[in-house]
Scaffold this active site. Structure first.
Site: not given
Ligand SMILES: [Zn+2]
Length: 231
Positions: A16, A37, A45-46, A48, A145, A148, A162, A218
């Site tokens: 998606g 993938d 799922n088509l 989306r 990031c 973080c 989902c 972090c």
């Molecule tokens: Zn970070």
């Protein structure tokens, strides 16, 4: 733009988020992508996963995506990328000219790629969408990031699936497009878009751009390499 013509976009997950991201990259003139993938196209799922149609059900998503986007010169890789594989996977990428887009629904993989990309100086865009909310964040060294902002992945049994929380086609579509936009900005050397958390609330039709600080302590930043910009 030379940087765009020579850049390689590594799209992890062709569902998606990955489908609209790939369409946006192709529309912008990107010339090379690697699509990772291992899943096959499924009928439910088509609505989306807009690169595929009913005739593709049962086929590998990465391979169908490559056929649908010939101008993008997609290199399909039918493989499942586990969080533990992230450091070696990122280390094997070219050190310049690459932007990674994390488009899966696996929180642990988002954290693992955040850490691995920061450690190697590879620009990354992380996105997620579930229910009526979505987020996107571009990650480069020196800016806040993914770790973080979210610190650590939630326990597996606390991650909403989902099929429980629902996925809105328009939600993942917008986040996927936004991820492509951020990746294109990173490709152009614009690191000012990094470290900004884009948060979409579809119920209130609101988009916020937050500016989280680099979190003291972090661990991802302790390993960070200098920034690299695509050639
Ligand atoms: Zn970070």
């Amino acid at each position: 733009m030379q940087a765009l013509a020579s850049a390689s976009f590594v799209v992890i997950g062709a569902g998606g988020l990955g489908c609209p991201a790939l369409l946006a990259l192709a529309a912008a003139g990107a010339r090379h992508a690697i699509v990772i993938d291992h899943d096959r196209v499924e009928a439910h799922n088509l609505q989306r996963q807009v690169l595929y149609d009913v005739g593709d059900v049962g086929a590998r998503k990465a391979e169908v995506a490559a056929r649908r986007l010939p101008a993008l010169h997609v290199e399909p890789r039918v493989q499942a990328l586990a969080p533990a594989d992230a450091p070696a996977f990122v280390a094997a990428l070219p050190s310049t000219g690459v932007v990674v887009l994390e488009c899966t629904d696996q929180p642990a993989l988002k954290f693992a790629l955040n850490d691995a990309c920061l450690a190697r100086g590879v620009p990354l865009v992380v996105g997620a969408a579930l229910g009526l909310r979505g987020q996107a964040l571009a990650v480069v060294a020196g800016r806040a990031c993914y770790r973080c902002v979210y610190e650590a992945p939630p326990p597996d049994d606390e991650v909403p699936r989902c099929d429980q929380a629902g996925v809105l086609g328009s939600g993942v579509g917008q986040v996927g497009m936004l991820m492509a936009h951020l990746a294109l900005r990173l490709c152009a050397g614009d690191h000012d878009v990094a470290g900004q958390l884009w948060a979409l609330d579809l119920l209130d039709a609101r988009v916020r751009c937050l500016a989280p600080a680099v979190r003291a302590g972090c661990p991802a930043h302790g390993r960070a390499a200098p920034r690299t910009t695509p050639d």
